[in-house]
Design a protein around this motif. Structure first.
Motif, PDB file in Angstrom:
ATOM      1  N   VAL A  19     -11.191  -0.791   3.822  1.00 40.62           N
ATOM      2  CA  VAL A  19     -10.084   0.162   3.739  1.00 40.62           C
ATOM      3  C   VAL A  19     -10.336   1.223   4.794  1.00 40.62           C
ATOM      4  N   LEU A  22      -7.094   5.564   4.479  1.00 36.66           N
ATOM      5  CA  LEU A  22      -5.834   5.421   3.749  1.00 36.66           C
ATOM      6  C   LEU A  22      -5.297   6.775   3.289  1.00 36.66           C
ATOM      7  N   GLY A  41      -7.113  -5.506   1.866  1.00 36.07           N
ATOM      8  CA  GLY A  41      -7.725  -4.299   1.330  1.00 36.07           C
ATOM      9  C   GLY A  41      -7.107  -3.824   0.032  1.00 36.07           C
ATOM     10  N   THR A  45      -8.832  -1.181  -2.609  1.00 35.19           N
ATOM     11  CA  THR A  45      -8.155   0.087  -2.845  1.00 35.19           C
ATOM     12  C   THR A  45      -8.009   0.366  -4.330  1.00 35.19           C
ATOM     13  N   GLY A 206      -6.838  -3.655   6.296  1.00 35.46           N
ATOM     14  CA  GLY A 206      -7.433  -2.460   5.710  1.00 35.46           C
ATOM     15  C   GLY A 206      -6.656  -1.190   5.943  1.00 35.46           C
TER      16      GLY A 206
END
Length: 333
Positions: A19, A22, A41, A45, A206
């Motif tokens: 990830v 984000l 991802g 997450t 990701g």
């Protein structure tokens, strides 16, 4: 306050970032579709949001709590349907739901919960070791619904469900949103997401490459609606020349097909055709969510996928840590 908010949330496995930075906000009461191909991802997450994994960098706040430091408080208010969950084979569905009721201090009627997810009384009293995949998925949804959670996290919830089960799932999602719950709906079956979600976020490699209402994502890509008009005597395509917002016109038998980039162009096309022939029928075909998804995940959308490392690491360290709202009732997954 958003139900879910992340800031530069990152998870690394060695040199690979599953990830990447984000930034996401999901409103309270929203049905949010979380999309992406395998390895994008998504599961990592979800693990970060529920405190099953610690972020390498960044932060996540869920229901007003820090997802890492206050993971128990987050999970106490969350109903989780994990992908590929397993149950104790010698216990009945009713046993599992009753245990969930006791564990959360709720006052739900186990029979009512199981009836809501479509498990009949006979099936509810049988050991789950003989259940089909679809029956197991219905039970998992029932466990997630116990206690009227403020947040529902559904990871591939339609897996193994037949068409009636999928329709029931959609009804339950709408009912939960109507009572004020937030639904975080992760799936790769895009048609189902389109029918229930207020907004979608698309992950690739990701990264969050797009987030918006589906119609707005179509518009951002310049995706045209297609108007099909059935007429008595088809004209030449040139008959629709000069109409603002008409990108392309083709004639196939008694059907005139016009690609329209603006809503008002559709009415103008029908009006022009009515002047020249008898219009028998017409219909509008939206660009599918699948097409939008393909555009963004292939890097051709307006928000492009970053080059570099890929998100394949999320499969390298799967599995939860055995804690959480519904996880104590599961045999694995």
């Amino acid at each position: 306050m958003p139900a879910i908010e992340t800031t530069a949330l990152t998870k690394r496995y060695g040199d690979v970032r599953a990830v990447k930075g984000l930034d996401l906000a999901v409103d309270s009461g929203e049905v949010f579709g979380f999309l992406g191909p395998n390895g994008a991802g998504k599961s990592t997450t979800i693990d970060l949001l529920l405190g099953f994994r610690r972020p390498t960098e960044g932060s996540a706040t869920v229901l007003g709590h820090d997802a890492t430091a206050e993971a128990r408080a987050v999970r106490a208010r969350t109903g989780l349907l994990p992908e590929g969950c397993e149950f104790y084979e010698n216990l009945t569905a009713r046993d599992h739901v009753r245990s969930a009721v006791e564990a959360t201090g709720a006052d739900d009627d186990p029979d009512a919960v199981l009836d809501r997810v479509g498990l009949d009384p006979g099936a509810a009293r049988r050991p789950v070791g003989g259940y089909s995949t679809g029956m197991t998925q219905r039970l998992a949804l029932g466990v997630a619904l116990v206690g009227e959670p403020d947040l529902l996290v559904l990871d591939e919830p339609s897996s193994g469900l037949d068409p009636s089960g999928i329709r029931l799932l959609r009804e339950i999602v709408r009912e939960e949103a109507a009572r004020g719950a937030t639904v975080f709906f992760s799936s790769h079956i895009l048609g189902q997401v389109e029918q229930v979600c207020d907004r979608v976020g698309i992950m690739a490699g990701g990264e969050l490459v797009a987030v918006d209402a589906i119609d707005d994502l179509r518009a951002e890509l310049g995706a045209n609606e297609v108007l099909d008009v059935t007429v008595a005597e088809p004209p030449e395509p040139s008959a629709l020349a000069g109409i603002d917002g008409v990108a392309d016109v083709t004639v196939d038998g008694d059907t005139v097909r016009a690609e329209c980039s603006r809503p008002e162009a559709k009415a103008a096309v029908v009006a022009r055709l009515t002047e020249r022939t008898r219009v028998r029928d017409f219909g509008v075909e939206d660009v599918s969510l699948e097409s939008v998804f393909d555009e963004y995940t292939s890097g051709t959308g307006s928000t492009r996928r970053a080059a570099g490392d890929t998100g394949g690491a999320e499969s390298a360290a799967e599995g939860n840590d055995g804690s959480g709202r519904s996880i104590p009732l599961l045999g694995g997954g």
